[in-house]
Write an enzyme that holds these catalytic residues in place. Structure first.
Site, mmCIF file in Angstrom:
data_model
loop_
_atom_site.group_PDB
_atom_site.id
_atom_site.type_symbol
_atom_site.label_atom_id
_atom_site.label_comp_id
_atom_site.label_asym_id
_atom_site.label_seq_id
_atom_site.Cartn_x
_atom_site.Cartn_y
_atom_site.Cartn_z
ATOM 1 N N PRO A 124 1.061 -0.751 0.064
ATOM 2 C CA PRO A 124 0.057 0.036 -0.105
ATOM 3 C C PRO A 124 1.388 1.502 -0.059
ATOM 4 C CG PRO A 124 0.248 -0.935 2.144
ATOM 5 C CD PRO A 124 0.480 -1.711 1.351
ATOM 6 N N GLY A 126 2.384 4.622 0.701
ATOM 7 C CA GLY A 126 1.981 5.866 1.689
ATOM 8 C C GLY A 126 1.505 5.332 2.717
ATOM 9 N N GLY A 128 3.118 3.644 5.721
ATOM 10 C CA GLY A 128 3.913 2.800 6.367
ATOM 11 C C GLY A 128 4.809 1.681 6.564
ATOM 12 N N LEU A 129 4.702 1.063 5.236
ATOM 13 C CA LEU A 129 5.328 -0.097 4.737
ATOM 14 C C LEU A 129 7.026 0.198 4.010
ATOM 15 C CD1 LEU A 129 2.423 -2.247 4.919
ATOM 16 C CD2 LEU A 129 4.381 -2.311 6.390
ATOM 17 N N GLY A 130 6.387 1.531 3.685
ATOM 18 C CA GLY A 130 8.662 1.397 2.840
ATOM 19 C C GLY A 130 8.251 1.748 1.506
ATOM 20 N N ALA A 134 11.014 1.141 -1.588
ATOM 21 C CA ALA A 134 11.588 -0.064 -1.844
ATOM 22 C C ALA A 134 11.728 0.193 -3.696
ATOM 23 C CB ALA A 134 10.173 -0.910 -1.733
ATOM 24 N N ASP A 179 15.181 3.065 5.768
ATOM 25 C CA ASP A 179 14.115 2.813 4.859
ATOM 26 C C ASP A 179 14.703 1.442 4.065
ATOM 27 O OD1 ASP A 179 12.511 2.946 6.980
ATOM 28 O OD2 ASP A 179 11.198 4.176 5.242
HETATM 29 C C1 MEV Z 1 9.760 6.148 8.556
HETATM 30 O O1 MEV Z 1 9.491 5.046 7.798
HETATM 31 C C2 MEV Z 1 11.164 6.200 9.248
HETATM 32 C C3 MEV Z 1 11.192 7.829 9.575
HETATM 33 O O2 MEV Z 1 12.236 7.506 10.713
HETATM 34 C C4 MEV Z 1 11.583 8.233 8.757
HETATM 35 C C5 MEV Z 1 13.281 7.563 7.950
HETATM 36 O O3 MEV Z 1 14.264 7.313 9.018
HETATM 37 O O4 MEV Z 1 14.043 9.003 7.093
HETATM 38 C C6 MEV Z 1 10.201 8.046 10.458
#
Ligand code: MEV
Length: 347
Positions: A124, A126, A128-130, A134, A179
């Protein structure tokens, strides 16, 4: 360094990630732990038939001339150098492919022939799963193998740097390599900003349920900006990020000892601190609470926060109940492999 193949088409794929410990704190020098997940972004790169740099993902498509790509790279380089974050977030808001174009612009010499670049993803976008990391990693790997002008392949350090450059733009001007290193290295890694991701020998039994709030977090850049301004208001707040680093250390020990009860406690502590820095969201809190009540060892938001996803630490026996509780609390549970292999060239 290997001899470059003459093929005009390359496909690379890279996994997304969950952050076990250290989001936001990693940007402030603290230890972080993250794991690659079994959802991937694939990037196909071929020589352009239109003489333009073409980027595609689903219904989205944007084309750049070599000149406009170069201009974009120069504008973003200047913005990064001067910490002009408004220009960077403005550029990413205006064009979904800004960060990918920057990766390519950084990776390819001015004289390189234009490429067509197409992304597909199980992730998905945006949440938070990178998905961004990726995409940048898959793109960097595929682009490294493409083009006729260079005689040798770039090394791993260059590929890492290109992918991180993409995250820097996508995250609003400042990004750790967490990430992109997780996506490149795969497995479970420990990471400190500026280093390479170090694989951790994780015992069998690490099992999580991912819960998606379905609430778009906006961009990682917008959450990062909020956290940065919050810290700027009172520098004593840095103590919270240091505390997060201590929790990551304790979490690392618990993880290596397969002490799931301790690991869960550390995850709950990490979530409480993420709440304090304003990175959570009421629906993330609700999903974490529901998961804990249903028997999860611990739960926390993962990634930048502000919406997006959380993770719950479970055992085989509690996994169904926790997944059900996440659904009943309004989230979408996601079961996927944790600690999968890193980025790979497919063809
Ligand atoms: C985002 O997946 C992780 C954060 O720490 C941002 C980053 O590491 O650049 C929020």
């Amino acid at each position: 360094m290997m001899a470059r193949s003459s093929s005009s088409l390359h496909t690379a794929c890279a996994p997304g990630k969950i952050i076990l410990f250290g989001e936001h704190a990693v940007n402030r020098g603290q230890l972080a732990l993250a794991a690659a997940v079994g959802l991937r972004t694939t990037c196909v790169v071929r020589e352009s038939r239109e003489g333009l740099w073409v980027f595609r993902s689903g219904q989205r498509q944007v084309a750049y001339s070599s000149e406009s790509l170069q201009t974009l790279v120069e504008r973003l380089d200047t913005a990064l150098a001067t910490r002009d974050f408004a220009t960077i977030t403005g550029a990413t808001a205006a064009d979904f492919f800004t960060s990918s174009a920057y990766v390519v612009g950084r990776a390819k010499a001015r004289e390189a022939a234009p490429l067509e670049i197409a992304f597909t993803s199980d992730l998905p976008i945006g949440f938070g799963l990178g998905s961004g990391g990726a995409a940048h990693v898959a793109l960097a790997v595929a682009v490294a193998h493409s083009g006729a002008s260079a005689a040798v392949l770039p090394g791993a350090a260059e590929i890492s740097a290109w992918a991180l450059a993409g995250d820097r733009i996508a995250h609003g001007g400042v990004a750790s390599g967490l990430d992109t290193q997780t996506s490149l290295v795969g497995g479970v890694i420990e990471y400190r900003d500026g280093e390479v991701g170090r694989p951790l020998p994780v015992p069998a039994g690490l099992r999580v349920v991912i819960g998606n709030t379905g609430i778009a977090k906006g961009t990682t850049g917008s959450v990062n900006g909020r956290v940065r301004r919050w810290l700027e208001e009172d520098s004593a707040r840095m103590a919270i990020f240091v505390e997060m680093g201590g929790i990551a250390q304790a979490g690392r020990e618990a993880l290596l000892a397969a002490n799931w009860a301790q690991l869960g406690v550390r995850m709950n502590e990490a979530h409480a601190l993420l709440q304090q820095i304003g990175a959570s969201h009421p629906q993330l809190d609700a999903l974490c609470e529901a998961a804990r009540r249903a028997g999860a060892r611990g739960a926390k938001l993962t990634g930048a926060g502000g919406g997006g996803v959380m993770i719950a630490l479970v055992e085989e026996s509690t996994q169904p109940a926790v997944a059900r509780a996440i659904r009943e609390a309004g989230g979408t549970p996601l079961l996927t492999d944790i600690g999968v292999g890193g980025a790979a060239l497919v063809t």
